[in-house]
Write an enzyme that holds these catalytic residues in place. Structure first.
Site, PDB file in Angstrom:
ATOM      1  CB  CYS A   1     -29.835  -4.272   3.812  1.00 57.07           C
ATOM      2  SG  CYS A   1     -31.420  -3.615   4.338  1.00 57.07           S
TER       3      CYS A   1
ATOM      4  NE  ARG B   1     -24.653  -2.361   1.053  1.00 53.53           N
ATOM      5  CZ  ARG B   1     -24.876  -2.591  -0.231  1.00 53.53           C
ATOM      6  NH1 ARG B   1     -23.872  -2.546  -1.082  1.00 53.53           N
ATOM      7  NH2 ARG B   1     -26.072  -2.878  -0.675  1.00 53.53           N
TER       8      ARG B   1
ATOM      9  CD1 TRP C   1     -31.985   2.125   4.173  1.00 56.93           C
ATOM     10  CD2 TRP C   1     -30.514   3.160   5.467  1.00 56.93           C
ATOM     11  NE1 TRP C   1     -32.134   3.471   3.975  1.00 56.93           N
ATOM     12  CE2 TRP C   1     -31.248   4.130   4.746  1.00 56.93           C
ATOM     13  CE3 TRP C   1     -29.521   3.591   6.358  1.00 56.93           C
ATOM     14  CZ2 TRP C   1     -31.016   5.493   4.879  1.00 56.93           C
ATOM     15  CZ3 TRP C   1     -29.298   4.944   6.481  1.00 56.93           C
ATOM     16  CH2 TRP C   1     -30.033   5.872   5.750  1.00 56.93           C
TER      17      TRP C   1
ATOM     18  CG  ASN D   1     -30.167  -5.263   0.174  1.00 62.59           C
ATOM     19  OD1 ASN D   1     -30.898  -4.292   0.347  1.00 62.59           O
ATOM     20  ND2 ASN D   1     -28.970  -5.176  -0.373  1.00 62.59           N
ATOM     21  N   GLY D   2     -33.725  -5.101   0.308  1.00 60.99           N
ATOM     22  CA  GLY D   2     -34.706  -4.642  -0.679  1.00 60.99           C
ATOM     23  C   GLY D   2     -36.108  -4.653  -0.101  1.00 60.99           C
TER      24      GLY D   2
ATOM     25  CE  LYS E   1     -25.014  18.697  -5.548  1.00 60.09           C
ATOM     26  NZ  LYS E   1     -26.344  18.818  -5.058  1.00 60.09           N
TER      27      LYS E   1
ATOM     28  CD  GLU F   1     -23.023  20.737  -2.756  1.00 58.59           C
ATOM     29  OE1 GLU F   1     -23.941  20.186  -3.350  1.00 58.59           O
ATOM     30  OE2 GLU F   1     -23.000  20.839  -1.523  1.00 58.59           O
TER      31      GLU F   1
ATOM     32  CE  LYS G   1     -25.254  13.288   2.460  1.00 60.02           C
ATOM     33  NZ  LYS G   1     -25.458  13.803   1.101  1.00 60.02           N
TER      34      LYS G   1
HETATM   35  C1  AGP Z   1     -26.488  19.325  -1.139  1.00 66.96           C
HETATM   36  O1  AGP Z   1     -25.560  18.906  -2.046  1.00 66.96           O
HETATM   37  C2  AGP Z   1     -26.038  19.861   0.113  1.00 66.96           C
HETATM   38  N1  AGP Z   1     -24.905  19.291   0.636  1.00 66.96           N
HETATM   39  C3  AGP Z   1     -27.026  20.570   1.007  1.00 66.96           C
HETATM   40  O2  AGP Z   1     -27.519  21.645   0.272  1.00 66.96           O
HETATM   41  C4  AGP Z   1     -28.208  19.756   1.584  1.00 66.96           C
HETATM   42  O3  AGP Z   1     -29.082  19.419   0.542  1.00 66.96           O
HETATM   43  C5  AGP Z   1     -28.926  20.593   2.663  1.00 66.96           C
HETATM   44  O4  AGP Z   1     -28.037  20.878   3.701  1.00 66.96           O
HETATM   45  C6  AGP Z   1     -30.160  19.915   3.204  1.00 66.96           C
HETATM   46  O5  AGP Z   1     -29.879  18.680   3.774  1.00 66.96           O
HETATM   47  P1  AGP Z   1     -31.026  17.675   4.127  1.00 66.96           P
HETATM   48  O6  AGP Z   1     -31.654  17.243   2.848  1.00 66.96           O
HETATM   49  O7  AGP Z   1     -30.372  16.549   4.865  1.00 66.96           O
HETATM   50  O8  AGP Z   1     -32.022  18.405   4.980  1.00 66.96           O
END
Ligand code: AGP
Length: 607
Positions: free
Chosen positions: A2, A27, A73, A99-100, A484, A487, A602
């Protein structure tokens, strides 16, 4: 998470509040609202984007130069108009944004209901408005203090009443709060960027402090009532950096938020003796006892979190558990039955493959549990039981804090199942609970050692290939560390069980090739050291993640990333952090777009 705004001064509060809420949009939120006073308190709020709130305000404006605002949120109750903040008491004279989480809100609700309270929302926050009104006897600050004494949890709250115009009272209990000092006007916000274009002078409110905001400035006290003399700080960052809390990237900010994420995810859910309370988990003890197998399904980082869960369920509960990639499970014609629990893990709750696998398992008779970070997400709507992770919105494509919360969720679930099945000794439950409660402090300690990760990153930044090895839980962490790195740094990397190295990949280990080894599992320590020696013998460069007390590793490793000593079962939670930092700093040194890596999204909502 939030966002909070407040304003006292000579200007119209409405536009300032809306502008500040917009600057807090990063946020994440699912509804927004403001309350402005000009003798009476006028509240406007709406589900969805701030534009919806603006539509309402354009046909039904508010006037007044004192006000509070909020972007919500959702945690308790769906994202609806009614659940949006601000919340008032029944007379409309007291108004609150929050918030919280109020951990004991159920018992407070029951107590207030027995005194005649009627509820307008499903939120924990509304309880605060009722409490402040009930406790008020002519002194808002005293009423807020008494409300805080009654309300358990980690939160920030902001209160205004028409009975004491010209004043806003706010409290910080863990959730952030800052005061911006203008020229005969004062701002309140949950984060500096909300008001950085109005002022660069801020007072940062600390935990367990209360602040009284007027147009002349801010008076800070402890919750107990001791005066606090704090000098304002002058902010020199630009607005973009400020949005990232002073960090260069959201990823780094999110890595550093992890201690708070653990606190939030545990809040109200874990007693000292290991008893677990999960508000959206509907199954009863009979069902928990009857579970014959757990399936965990997920993708990417969430799948790696599932690997840790699989191991916890097997080790702590002696319960058969299997983790499957969702994109594999959905086409594997899986055999699942009614006595099998399927746990789908997804930060977004919208990953197409995870949704398909979850749905299939559910259609085939399995009970479905969602572990997700997004309230009201598609996955949460499919599920019979939900564990909301409370990591707050994760902006960086590379997941860090959401992964952390997924781990915590699975420890709690194991304790919950263990209690029902009678398979976890009270001492084991208690030790795990203590370890989890101590974890935020442990993570702070790991984060203070970021310099070692930077040194490791310098050693890795020009590598073409990096290998990650470990055994058991350390292997699961190796996979996440490797992902990590790939990517965001675009360095080729592979992870494998330490024992697998000699079955092929060892052929690729030559002079200077970096191998990251995770060394937290004491029962297989010597076995992993053998793999380390195989690497050293070929000239490979060892970067180890090891406990503070591990003196042996210094004889083998070129660089050691230290974590504090802890139970091996909990070690993944801490061991992943240096690997997140390593990936981050390699990507930074290579000059990449860290928060938006190439080719990645994402949320993968297509197959
Ligand atoms: C993680 O760093 C990734 N960008 C990716 O592997 C992600 O975890 C995966 O696509 C699953 O996403 P979700 O947790 O939203 O289902």
């Amino acid at each position: 998470m939030c966002g909070i705004m407040g304003y006292v001064g000579p200007q119209q509060a409405g536009p300032i509040l809306i502008d500040g809420l917009r600057r807090l949009e990063y946020r994440g939120y699912d509804s927004a609202g403001i309350a402005v006073t000009n003798g009476v308190i006028n509240v406007r709020k709406a589900r969805g984007k701030i534009a919806n709130l603006e539509d309402i305000l354009s046909s039904d404006p508010v006037t007044g130069s004192i006000g509070i605002g909020h972007t919500r949120w959702a945690t308790h109750g769906a994202p609806t108009d009614a659940n949006a903040h601000p919340h008032t008491d029944p007379t409309g004279e007291f108004v609150v944004v929050h918030n919280g989480i109020i951990e004991n809100y159920q018992s407070l609700r029951e107590e207030l209901a027995s005194q005649g309270a009627k509820w307008s929302s499903e939120t924990d926050s509304e309880v605060l408005a009722h409490l402040v009104a009930r406790e008020y006897d002519g002194d808002l600050v005293a009423a807020v203090r008494r409300t805080v004494a009654l309300s358990e949890g980690a939160y920030a709250m902001v209160v205004m009443t028409k009975r004491e115009p010209g004043k806003i009272v706010a409290v910080r209990k863990i959730s952030p709060l800052v005061v911006g000092l203008g020229d005969r006007e004062t701002f309140l916000a949950s984060d500096i960027p909300a008001v950085l274009h109005h002022t660069r002078d801020f007072i940062i409110i600390e935990d367990d402090e209360l602040v009284i905001v007027t147009e002349d400035g801010a008076q800070v006290e402890t919750i107990a009532g001791e005066p606090v003399d704090r000098d304002p700080i002058h902010i020199t960052w630009d607005a973009e950096r400020a949005e990232k809390g002073g960090y260069d990237h959201f990823m780094l900010k999110e890595i550093h938020e992890q201690p708070a994420v653990v606190t939030e995810t545990l809040a109200g859910r874990l007693d000292e003796d290991g008893t677990v309370w999960l508000e959206d988990v509907a199954f009863d003890d009979d069902y928990a006892r009857a579970i014959g197998r757990v399936w965990i399904t997920a993708c990417g980082t969430a799948y790696h979190a599932g690997l840790i869960g699989q191991e916890i369920f097997r080790r702590v509960l002696r319960l058969p558990a299997n983790v499957e990639y969702a994109h594999e499970l959905r086409y594997a014609d899986p055999i699942v039955s009614e006595d099998e629990l399927t746990i789908a893990i997804s930060q977004s709750g919208e990953t197409a493959d995870t949704l398909a696998a979850a749905r299939l398992a559910s259609e085939r008779g399995s009970r479905l549990m969602a572990i997700t970070n997004v309230v009201g997400s598609t996955l949460s709507r499919y599920a019979d039981d939900i564990f909301y992770t409370r990591a707050g919105p994760e902006i960086s494509v590379a997941s860090t804090k959401a992964y952390m919360a997924m781990l915590i969720a699975q420890y709690l679930l194991a304790l919950r199942l263990g209690a029902a099945r009678g398979t976890v000794e009270p001492k084991v439950a208690q030790d795990l609970a203590r370890g989890l409660h101590r974890m935020p402090g442990m993570l702070e300690e790991v984060l203070r050692r970021e310099e070692s990760a930077i040194a490791a990153a310098e050693a890795v930044k020009d590598a073409n290939d990096v290998y990650f090895i470990g055994r058991g839980l350390d292997f699961a962490i190796a996979l996440e560390g490797s992902l990590k790195l790939k990517e965001i740094s675009y360095v080729h990397s592979e992870a494998m069980p330490a024992g697998e190295l000699k079955h092929g990949t060892l052929a690729l280990i030559t002079e200077g090739v970096p191998v990251v080894v995770i060394m937290t599992q004491r029962s297989v320590y010597d076995k992993t050291i053998s793999a380390v020696q195989e690497v050293k013998a070929r000239g490979g460069r060892i970067i180890a993640v090891a406990y503070d007390t591990d003196t042996e590793i210094e004889h083998h490793a070129d660089i050691v990333l230290r974590i504090p000593d802890m139970d091996d079962l909990l070690a993944p939670v801490a061991a992943v952090v240096p690997l997140q930092l390593l990936a981050y700093h390699v990507a930074r040194l290579r000059g990449h777009d860290i928060d938006q890596p190439r080719n990645l999204a994402k949320s993968v909502t297509v197959e």
